[in-house]
Design a protein around this motif. Sequence first.
Motif, PDB file in Angstrom:
ATOM      1  N   ALA A  16       1.741  23.177  -4.294  1.00 40.72           N
ATOM      2  CA  ALA A  16       1.504  23.287  -5.730  1.00 40.72           C
ATOM      3  C   ALA A  16       0.369  24.259  -6.034  1.00 40.72           C
ATOM      4  CB  ALA A  16       1.196  21.913  -6.314  1.00 40.72           C
ATOM      5  N   THR A  17      -0.638  24.292  -5.177  1.00 43.05           N
ATOM      6  CA  THR A  17      -1.770  25.180  -5.445  1.00 43.05           C
ATOM      7  C   THR A  17      -1.313  26.635  -5.452  1.00 43.05           C
ATOM      8  OG1 THR A  17      -3.277  23.577  -4.455  1.00 43.05           O
ATOM      9  CG2 THR A  17      -4.085  25.833  -4.661  1.00 43.05           C
TER      10      THR A  17
ATOM     11  N   ASP B 190       2.287  21.014 -14.782  1.00 43.98           N
ATOM     12  CA  ASP B 190       2.069  20.505 -13.433  1.00 43.98           C
ATOM     13  C   ASP B 190       2.756  19.139 -13.349  1.00 43.98           C
ATOM     14  OD1 ASP B 190       1.177  19.295 -11.149  1.00 43.98           O
ATOM     15  OD2 ASP B 190      -0.945  19.738 -11.456  1.00 43.98           O
TER      16      ASP B 190
ATOM     17  N   GLN C 107       2.431  14.971  -9.931  1.00 48.94           N
ATOM     18  CA  GLN C 107       2.273  13.513  -9.829  1.00 48.94           C
ATOM     19  C   GLN C 107       3.336  12.771 -10.651  1.00 48.94           C
ATOM     20  OE1 GLN C 107       0.317  11.932  -7.811  1.00 48.94           O
ATOM     21  NE2 GLN C 107      -1.204  13.461  -7.229  1.00 48.94           N
TER      22      GLN C 107
ATOM     23  N   SER D 205       5.145  19.634  -5.711  1.00 49.53           N
ATOM     24  CA  SER D 205       4.584  19.608  -4.355  1.00 49.53           C
ATOM     25  C   SER D 205       5.373  18.624  -3.505  1.00 49.53           C
ATOM     26  CB  SER D 205       3.119  19.182  -4.428  1.00 49.53           C
ATOM     27  OG  SER D 205       2.591  19.045  -3.137  1.00 49.53           O
TER      28      SER D 205
ATOM     29  N   HIS E 278       4.563  17.096  -0.588  1.00 50.51           N
ATOM     30  CA  HIS E 278       3.916  15.962   0.092  1.00 50.51           C
ATOM     31  C   HIS E 278       3.573  14.803  -0.823  1.00 50.51           C
ATOM     32  CE1 HIS E 278      -0.558  16.643  -0.682  1.00 50.51           C
ATOM     33  NE2 HIS E 278      -0.092  17.796  -1.065  1.00 50.51           N
ATOM     34  N   LYS E 279       3.694  15.009  -2.143  1.00 52.80           N
ATOM     35  CA  LYS E 279       3.462  13.883  -3.049  1.00 52.80           C
ATOM     36  C   LYS E 279       4.730  13.040  -3.181  1.00 52.80           C
ATOM     37  CE  LYS E 279      -0.544  15.777  -4.191  1.00 52.80           C
ATOM     38  NZ  LYS E 279      -1.868  15.250  -3.954  1.00 52.80           N
TER      39      LYS E 279
ATOM     40  N   CYS F 132      -9.035  16.063  -3.054  1.00 54.36           N
ATOM     41  CA  CYS F 132      -8.507  17.369  -2.681  1.00 54.36           C
ATOM     42  C   CYS F 132      -9.489  18.267  -1.962  1.00 54.36           C
ATOM     43  CB  CYS F 132      -7.902  18.050  -3.885  1.00 54.36           C
ATOM     44  SG  CYS F 132      -6.338  17.262  -4.249  1.00 54.36           S
TER      45      CYS F 132
HETATM   46  N1  PLP Z   1      -1.633  19.106  -8.998  1.00 57.89           N
HETATM   47  C1  PLP Z   1      -1.878  17.791  -8.920  1.00 57.89           C
HETATM   48  C2  PLP Z   1      -1.771  16.947 -10.160  1.00 57.89           C
HETATM   49  C3  PLP Z   1      -2.235  17.220  -7.701  1.00 57.89           C
HETATM   50  O1  PLP Z   1      -2.484  15.900  -7.645  1.00 57.89           O
HETATM   51  C4  PLP Z   1      -2.331  18.053  -6.556  1.00 57.89           C
HETATM   52  C5  PLP Z   1      -2.773  17.492  -5.250  1.00 57.89           C
HETATM   53  O2  PLP Z   1      -3.552  16.554  -5.197  1.00 57.89           O
HETATM   54  C6  PLP Z   1      -2.061  19.419  -6.686  1.00 57.89           C
HETATM   55  C7  PLP Z   1      -1.712  19.910  -7.936  1.00 57.89           C
HETATM   56  C8  PLP Z   1      -2.134  20.356  -5.505  1.00 57.89           C
HETATM   57  O3  PLP Z   1      -1.005  20.176  -4.693  1.00 57.89           O
HETATM   58  P1  PLP Z   1      -0.865  20.840  -3.245  1.00 57.89           P
HETATM   59  O4  PLP Z   1      -1.563  19.905  -2.306  1.00 57.89           O
HETATM   60  O5  PLP Z   1       0.621  20.899  -2.970  1.00 57.89           O
HETATM   61  O6  PLP Z   1      -1.454  22.193  -3.280  1.00 57.89           O
END
Ligand code: PLP
Length: 385
Positions: A73-74, A182, A185, A205, A207-208, A332
Amino acid sequence: MTKTERTYLDWNATAPLLPAARQAVLAALDMTGNPSSVHGEGRALRMLVEAARRDVAALVGAAPAHVIFTSGATEAANLVLTPDYRMGRTPLAVGHLYVSEIEHPALREGGRFAREDVTTVPVTRAGIVDLDALETLLQGHDKAKGLPMVAVMLANNETGILQPVKATAEIAHRHGGLLVVDAVQAAGRVPVDIEVLEADFLILSSHKLGGPKGAGALVSRGEVLMPAPLIRGGGQEKGHRSGTENPAALAGFAAAARFAAADLAARNARIAALRDGLEAGMRIATNDVIVHGVDAERVPNTSFFSLPGLKSETGQIAFDLEGIAISAGSACSSGKVGQSHVLTAMGFDAALGGLRVSLGPGSTEADVDRFLAAFSRIVSRRRAA
Ligand code: PLP
């Protein structure tokens, strides 16, 4: 419970790998070939990547052609949050980013926008993006600099509070802007449909959802207006994200997306009952406990609470020593327990901090019972001290 037995209640930080995702990853790792090669080996992997694209698209009601795979996601956020857009072949400037105060740092940092071109949108005490403030900000937007872009999350990672995305889309679009959502979650926890939300872009993402780490996606509603690539090279992902795809990670992501899309309502009813039981149990143990966002619409798996006098890092360590993994807000950055920017934004005493319990499909009543037993012990020790 043996000394080594652990109870994992931190699914918002990352979900345990689903057996189906693990199997899909292992099977793909055993396949030889590059998805861009035209020989049989390459074509088999291309088929796998395209099947993954269909599964991820289906999770959010998008066209498979509108899914760009990224490393997470980042990266998807850094791809989409840029002043540099193309309308077909014509460059088009995005002049300013309006990002909600409670966004994950992946978005709050503003991606490729210069600092002075990013404004944060406040949230109300209820933890919901302040739409009046957004309206005022967009009224003052300088169109000469380019389009406005608005970024909000569908579900907050700390509180689980759902955000008014459709209303945000209406405001952003009325001002000729773009909306980035986003959904990291929210996916797998509430229904997510890019058309219903009227989002221009959506971030996911793996892994969530119970897929492997290191995979994610930027999903768009169309294909005409697209951001300049963040990673240039061989032109994979239609030039939007170069670099050889990671078929194993994508196969795992797809398996997790299929799981997330199936039986959502039944799964969520069970998880919500566990979460509600956990919150009721905390209140029985002490009437001091403050559950943030308890009256708001939330995803069913998250409980974010504070205990007056208990610092979140002390609480987190105390639970860890009890064999229970929970989080002090978001998790994070390398083990750092900072103040919760979400609580600050909601006007709470953030110095105290909050503790987050997040459940998932594998959570059980026994997990909740263990948490509550530990909670009672921690509360009693605190009273005795
Ligand atoms: N956006 C939200 C709401 C998140 O909770 C997270 C990760 O904790 C991210 C973005 C980032 O995701 P990624 O770990 O895939 O980069």
